[in-house]
Design an enzyme around this catalytic site. Sequence first.
Site, PDB file in Angstrom:
ATOM      1  N   ASP A   9       4.139   7.810  -2.084  1.00  0.00           N
ATOM      2  CA  ASP A   9       3.205   6.218  -2.552  1.00  0.00           C
ATOM      3  C   ASP A   9       4.118   6.334  -4.123  1.00  0.00           C
ATOM      4  O   ASP A   9       2.663   5.968  -5.201  1.00  0.00           O
ATOM      5  CB  ASP A   9       2.098   6.585  -2.876  1.00  0.00           C
ATOM      6  CG  ASP A   9       1.443   6.297  -1.760  1.00  0.00           C
ATOM      7  OD1 ASP A   9       1.847   6.283  -0.170  1.00  0.00           O
ATOM      8  OD2 ASP A   9       0.044   6.104  -0.582  1.00  0.00           O
ATOM      9  N   ASP A  49       2.339   2.867   0.518  1.00  0.00           N
ATOM     10  CA  ASP A  49       0.993   2.415   1.084  1.00  0.00           C
ATOM     11  C   ASP A  49       1.425   0.841   1.016  1.00  0.00           C
ATOM     12  O   ASP A  49       2.073   0.447   0.056  1.00  0.00           O
ATOM     13  CB  ASP A  49      -0.191   2.700  -0.167  1.00  0.00           C
ATOM     14  CG  ASP A  49      -1.321   2.615   0.032  1.00  0.00           C
ATOM     15  OD1 ASP A  49      -1.979   2.803   0.982  1.00  0.00           O
ATOM     16  OD2 ASP A  49      -2.137   2.457  -0.770  1.00  0.00           O
ATOM     17  N   HIS A  51      -0.795  -2.641   1.970  1.00  0.00           N
ATOM     18  CA  HIS A  51      -1.549  -3.154   3.236  1.00  0.00           C
ATOM     19  C   HIS A  51      -1.296  -4.657   3.159  1.00  0.00           C
ATOM     20  O   HIS A  51      -0.570  -5.335   2.268  1.00  0.00           O
ATOM     21  CB  HIS A  51      -2.877  -3.345   2.504  1.00  0.00           C
ATOM     22  CG  HIS A  51      -3.496  -1.572   1.821  1.00  0.00           C
ATOM     23  ND1 HIS A  51      -3.603  -0.425   3.379  1.00  0.00           N
ATOM     24  CD2 HIS A  51      -3.308  -0.407   0.750  1.00  0.00           C
ATOM     25  CE1 HIS A  51      -3.925   0.399   2.345  1.00  0.00           C
ATOM     26  NE2 HIS A  51      -3.583  -0.069   0.730  1.00  0.00           N
ATOM     27  N   HIS A  83      -4.442  -3.913  -4.031  1.00  0.00           N
ATOM     28  CA  HIS A  83      -3.583  -3.081  -4.393  1.00  0.00           C
ATOM     29  C   HIS A  83      -2.129  -3.067  -3.405  1.00  0.00           C
ATOM     30  O   HIS A  83      -2.583  -2.817  -1.786  1.00  0.00           O
ATOM     31  CB  HIS A  83      -3.858  -1.525  -4.518  1.00  0.00           C
ATOM     32  CG  HIS A  83      -4.356  -0.574  -3.480  1.00  0.00           C
ATOM     33  ND1 HIS A  83      -5.444  -1.034  -3.559  1.00  0.00           N
ATOM     34  CD2 HIS A  83      -3.388   0.583  -2.596  1.00  0.00           C
ATOM     35  CE1 HIS A  83      -6.001   0.086  -2.456  1.00  0.00           C
ATOM     36  NE2 HIS A  83      -4.701   0.561  -1.948  1.00  0.00           N
ATOM     37  N   LYS A 108       2.017   2.959   5.470  1.00  0.00           N
ATOM     38  CA  LYS A 108       0.813   3.178   6.209  1.00  0.00           C
ATOM     39  C   LYS A 108       0.276   1.582   5.039  1.00  0.00           C
ATOM     40  O   LYS A 108      -0.227   1.734   4.392  1.00  0.00           O
ATOM     41  CB  LYS A 108       0.456   4.764   5.715  1.00  0.00           C
ATOM     42  CG  LYS A 108       0.353   5.270   4.601  1.00  0.00           C
ATOM     43  CD  LYS A 108       0.015   6.838   4.101  1.00  0.00           C
ATOM     44  CE  LYS A 108       0.018   6.768   2.462  1.00  0.00           C
ATOM     45  NZ  LYS A 108      -0.613   5.550   1.751  1.00  0.00           N
ATOM     46  N   CYS A 153      -4.100  10.461  -1.617  1.00  0.00           N
ATOM     47  CA  CYS A 153      -3.390  10.652  -0.767  1.00  0.00           C
ATOM     48  C   CYS A 153      -2.038  11.734  -1.103  1.00  0.00           C
ATOM     49  O   CYS A 153      -1.590  12.456   0.899  1.00  0.00           O
ATOM     50  CB  CYS A 153      -1.761   9.224  -0.574  1.00  0.00           C
ATOM     51  SG  CYS A 153      -2.689   7.280  -0.491  1.00  0.00           S
TER      52      CYS A 153
HETATM   53  C1  VGL Z   1      -4.117   5.744  -2.946  1.00  0.00           C
HETATM   54  C2  VGL Z   1      -6.400   5.163  -3.125  1.00  0.00           C
HETATM   55  C3  VGL Z   1      -6.289   3.603  -2.330  1.00  0.00           C
HETATM   56  C4  VGL Z   1      -3.107   7.192  -3.131  1.00  0.00           C
HETATM   57  C5  VGL Z   1      -3.650   4.951  -1.500  1.00  0.00           C
HETATM   58  O1  VGL Z   1      -1.366   7.161  -2.798  1.00  0.00           O
HETATM   59  O2  VGL Z   1      -3.681   7.568  -2.981  1.00  0.00           O
HETATM   60  N1  VGL Z   1      -5.180   5.836  -2.992  1.00  0.00           N
HETATM   61  N2  VGL Z   1      -4.524   3.864  -1.362  1.00  0.00           N
HETATM   62 ZN    ZN Z   2      -4.529   1.738  -0.892  1.00  0.00          ZN
END
Ligand code: VGL
Ligand code: ZN
Length: 201
Positions: A9, A49, A51, A83, A108, A153
């Site tokens: 990420d 990440d 979404h 995010h 993901k 993550c």
């Molecule tokens: C993450 C919070 C929400 C991460 C992803 O990549 O650590 N943290 N989504």
């Molecule tokens: Zn996230």
Amino acid sequence: MKKALIIVDVQNDFCEGGTLAVSGAHEIIPYINSLMEDDTYSQIILTQDYHPPHHKSFASHHNKKVGESIILNGIPQFMWPDHCVQGTWGAEFHPQLHYPKASHIIQKGTNPEIDSYSAFQDNHQLTKTGLTDFLRSHDIELVEVAGLALDYCVRATCLDAAQEGFITCLHFQGTRAVNIKPENEKNTLYELIQQKVSILA
Ligand code: VGL
Ligand code: ZN
């Protein structure tokens, strides 16, 4: 022994200027780039990440405040700012990340109902991403992990890698924590060590 590198990420929203900026995130990018230039990895995997808008991990979806927790489909869910929304700048990899040797990208968090911290599976531990099969089919025995964020993550990815039987190593210089509470970073490192993840300082 075949090694894989998993970069978790490293996206604009988790870096300076993003909606969920992790302090010092940009500092890890040169380190991660130099890891990726190393010829010793058989596979380099990036996670993203990714979404949909109105993802149920977003506080805005529930009219909650960022930082609250709710029970979502039976498990605790931290309320994040919006995010890494699909197709937006925030979801893109950081422009300084150089990944021409990446062999696999895992998106993901695409299911709006459930969050997904680990590169291996969602937070309900029901839907697998296929990463275990991918790594095994390429005879990977050792997995090294870096990226964002250490206490979410990266943590979940390291724990699952060790659980799946891979020798697992975290690059401490290649990660940063959100640290909602200041002790989270230290507690995450203790937990990882207890669960047989080695820390490369
Ligand atoms: C993450 C919070 C929400 C991460 C992803 O990549 O650590 N943290 N989504
Ligand atoms: Zn996230």
